[in-house]
Design an enzyme around this catalytic site. Sequence first.
Site: not given
Length: 546
Positions: A251-253
């Site tokens: 994920s972008k996280r």
Amino acid sequence: MSRVRTRFAPSPTGSLHVGGARTALYCWLFARRHEGDFLLRIEDTDRARSTEEATRGILRDMRWLGLAWDEGPEVGGPCAPYFQSERLELYQEHVRALLESGHAYEAWESRDELDALRRVAEAAKENFRFRRREPYTATELQTFREEGRKPVVRLKAPPHAITVDDVVVGTMSQAADEIEDVVILKADGFPTYHFGVVVDDHTMAITHVLRGQEHLMNTPKHLAILEALGWDSPVHAHLPIIFNLSGSKMSKRDKAKAARDGLRDLQKAEGRPADDWAWFASRIDVDAVALHRFMKKKSDDVALATTIAAELGLDLPMIEVMDFRRGGYLAEALLNYLALLGWSAGDDRERYTLEELAEAFSLERVNKQPAKFDPVKLQAMNADWLRDLDRPRYLEALHQWFEVVDTPLARLSEDDLSTVIDLFQSRARTFVDLEKQSAFLRAAPTSWDEKDVAKHIRKGGGLEHLTQARAALADVGRWEADSIERAFQRLCEASGKGLGKYAQPVRIAIAGCAVTPSLWQTLAALDREDVLARIDRALEHLAAEA
Ligand code: GLU
């Protein structure tokens, strides 16, 4: 059977990431496979988080990938508009119908009241499912209005269990008491995601809904709304989640996490107090509160992560389509890799063009188990694709890369760029590689790989061989690959020594290391004067060091 229609329905709250791109790809492939339509719909009902910039980015990335849409923004179509924010009347009309038929009601609970109810449920170890069956009293309503409250509209949950029949995941049931009265219209007059998606999929005649498995738990809500509206359900196919090799969800996280880890390391190395980030905030000129929140994991701002990484000289994980484009990947290779991330034709075949995929793709062969994203495998696939690309497409893709990066390759003449491609096409795994590997053509080396120097120059008279090679090169008639090759052959014949004895020291002198493409071609790509000067520099430097 009705004409197959699929849609990709991104929320423009950030840029397109590989998970979204895979969903778009599968929707595109399925529509092509069945000679149907692929729609693009922008789900911009979250007014606080949607931006026009994100929409532009998504359209740009979709175009770069080559996933053209038959209906949607910029191309229009019979179901326009394709932005949810422009379809509010349609949603409100259907909400009114549900209110009138008694399937929906206005709900007035404030956020605090809902939180209190949630806490009560939690204390009783029950899942919180909001449902209201008794009407508000006239006094209550009057008070709410006087307080300035605005109601939301909720759908009355059906009295029975709901079963999702998913092509990929199988059958999944939700018991009647697990379904809440889902909000369908927010207080600001915008539909919720659940309502917008159902109304649009129906009014756009979508036959197949393909989306990530993270939406699976939303599907019972959508089925409840469909039932209340008296509409048939489209076919559902929930695609496997994409994991990193480490086992976490991709994920972008991941970008925020990498930036945080890097900054924490620096903080420790400098011996600064654990929670003091103000010094770094002023160093990168960002708001100290924003940085503090970021470091406390209260935000995962990708832009901030990127700024931090740039300052620290850190490479962030590649997650978004634009990361791969900037990283010098080909759209064809990325799509090929993403196609296999959750689907296979059932054999070992790995290379597919988009057209070939469209012929082979089927929902039945989509996996339900999570997929693992392997960057090394993608890079190898990109290398294969780049190696086999015809020149016009190679140049086209390279120029698309030039649009998003600042690279010296973009400033080369057409001829010089052709030479670079001739030399490095079979070696560069990405366009970034192409830039790096060919750097020595543009600037003479200022350092020489120590291991290579030890092996090819220090041992067995390398300096002498280099001197002899220099003389031979100075003597070559026409400065062309063929005559350069012949000069080396003569040198070997005269000395009885192998080619490597001369070739490797020359490579080190002109490129700084013993690895280059074909030596003759490489030398011919440089000016003779430049080659001789590089050899002189290396001789001088390496002799002094010896
Ligand atoms: N707007 C939703 C998202 O971006 C779409 C989900 C769906 O395809 O229904 O996740």
